[in-house]
Design an enzyme around this catalytic site. Structure first.
Site, mmCIF file in Angstrom:
data_model
loop_
_atom_site.group_PDB
_atom_site.id
_atom_site.type_symbol
_atom_site.label_atom_id
_atom_site.label_comp_id
_atom_site.label_asym_id
_atom_site.label_seq_id
_atom_site.Cartn_x
_atom_site.Cartn_y
_atom_site.Cartn_z
ATOM 1 N N GLY A 42 -69.797 -56.616 -67.391
ATOM 2 C CA GLY A 42 -69.596 -57.960 -67.734
ATOM 3 C C GLY A 42 -69.074 -58.783 -66.676
ATOM 4 O O GLY A 42 -69.251 -58.327 -65.340
ATOM 5 N N ASN A 43 -68.577 -60.152 -66.667
ATOM 6 C CA ASN A 43 -68.220 -60.897 -65.744
ATOM 7 C C ASN A 43 -67.031 -62.087 -66.236
ATOM 8 O O ASN A 43 -66.987 -61.974 -67.260
ATOM 9 C CB ASN A 43 -69.437 -61.499 -64.987
ATOM 10 C CG ASN A 43 -70.067 -62.253 -65.916
ATOM 11 O OD1 ASN A 43 -69.533 -63.447 -66.307
ATOM 12 N ND2 ASN A 43 -71.338 -62.257 -66.236
#
Ligand code: CTP
Length: 412
Positions: A202-203
């Site tokens: 993810g980020n």
């Protein structure tokens, strides 16, 4: 006010609206008067309470109220008033005023969970949303009779916040709902690419900038669908439809479905989402156990949603939605400036507007409530927005999109 136990909270909404400088004309249904006294509202509001189409000082009160309002707030909105508004039925002063106004309308439903979840009510709410009516969704909590569940009137402070956002936007545009009838799709949040049922790539995107853009578009009258990876952690902005997605592939499918929906294809796409460029080639449907050793996670490229849509539009003789992209950059000393990076992304992706930020700067972008951006467009305009709230950045982003949409409609 329509008739529900939450009508007592209308007094606080009224007081808060007055404190914020509004002129408030209370309209109560007969049933609302069973829950809260006229005298309470009259004492708090700037105008007398009106309850009936008949017998008052004005011969046609609903048209005067509807035409003079900058905003109509229905709090609480019962299943009955939602139903009559959706069906276009005017049976009392409140329902007649709703049909007689061209101002933005903010519905704040309150009812028992069973009623709120009834398909008839859900369909009426969906109909009104499609027509651009704004909603502050009810919360979960204690209901009349002590039951617990969804259907409790939203917090008065949240209702007044939503009302102020709608008023601010329509006022700043001279009362004109400048994007009325425009269909917009906004993406928000970072995509999550699963490795197994508990782990993902993810980020740091919080989704807040996308939510602010969606709220600003809705406040200007656009019909907005928000394709979001953070729907469970952020409240939907008033009047915005939210589609929850997780991965880049799901986001692509949802965006394409919204852009090509027969009879309701979108005019504008704003891609604020931080889409993962890569995803694990395989995702295990069982949790990978530590004992099975360090997994070898192979990555494959995700499609570039924005660039793909720009290519499709090009292949289709430029007919398609206006495309707005975001660019999270880190500007190196001596390297290209943020504006140069933005322009290069504008051309490489083939889009109409790029909103670029330097995510290495303090308080900018990912995970912050503030942002600082440069907005470049295909007509050579460049606007710098110094560090400010994400809401104010959203105003500048929507201004840029609106300018091009207007030019398009004038030249087409
Ligand atoms: N974007 C997209 N699909 C992807 C990656 C990005 O639609 N697979 C969109 C983002 O939502 C954003 C814009 O493209 O609006 C720019 O994203 P960014 O990550 O800055 O660009 P990249 O193409 O990934 O370029 P870079 O090499 O700078 O990371």
């Amino acid at each position: 006010m329509s008739g529900g136990i939450a009508a007592y909270k209308a007094a606080e909404i009224c007081r808060r609206l007055m404190d914020a400088g509004a002129t408030v004309s209370p309209v109560m249904t007969i049933a609302a008067k069973r829950f809260i006294g006229e005298a309470t509202l009259s004492a708090l509001a700037s105008e007398p309470v009106r309850t009936s189409l008949w017998g008052g000082p004005e011969p046609i009160p609903h048209t005067r109220l509807g035409q003079s309002a900058d905003l109509v707030v229905v709090a609480p909105a019962t299943a009955r008033i939602i139903g009559s508004y959706a069906a276009g039925i005017s049976s009392d002063l409140l329902s007649a005023t709703l049909l007689a106004t061209r101002a933005p309308v903010l519905m704040c439903p309150a009812m028992h969970t069973e009623m709120w979840e009834h398909p008839a009510v859900a369909e009426n709410v969906a109909t009104l949303k499609r027509r651009g009516v704004h909603f502050v969704e009810p919360g979960v909590g204690r209901l009349a009779g002590g039951d617990l569940g969804a259907g409790r009137l939203a917090d008065p402070a949240d209702i007044v916040d939503a009302a102020s956002t709608l008023l601010r936007s329509s006022r700043s545009l001279g009362g004109v709902r400048s994007l009325h009838g425009v269909r917009a799709v906004v993406t928000a949040g970072g995509t999550r690419e699963p490795i197994d049922p508990v782990r993902y790539i993810g980020n740091r995107s919080s989704g807040r900038q996308g939510y602010a853009v969606a709220a600003e578009l809705a406040a200007r009258g656009a019909l907005v669908t928000l394709v979001s990876t953070v729907a469970s952690s952020l409240d939907a902005p008033a009047g915005v439809d939210v589609v929850e997605v997780e991965t880049a592939m799901e986001m692509l499918a949802s965006v394409e479905a919204c852009l090509t929906a027969p009879g309701s294809s979108a005019d504008l796409l704003v891609m604020t989402a931080a889409v993962a460029d890569f995803r694990p080639a395989m995702s295990s449907d069982q949790k990978i156990k530590r004992g099975s050793g360090v997994p070898d996670v192979q990555l494959v490229a995700n499609p570039d949603i924005l660039a793909g849509l720009a290519q499709a539009r090009h292949a289709n003789n430029a007919s398609g939605p206006l495309l707005v992209g975001f660019a999270a950059e880190t500007v190196r000393p001596g390297g290209p400036t943020l504006e140069e990076l933005a322009l290069s992304k504008l051309h490489s992706k083939g889009v109409d507007v790029i909103v670029a930020n330097d995510v290495a700067l303090p308080r900018v972008g990912f995970g912050h409530a503030t942002n600082a951006v440069v907005i470049v467009d295909r007509d050579g305009r460049s606007v710098e927005v110094p560090l400010t709230t994400k809401e104010k950045v959203a105003v500048a982003v929507v201004d840029a999109a609106e300018r091009i949409l207007l030019t398009r409609s004038l030249t087409s």
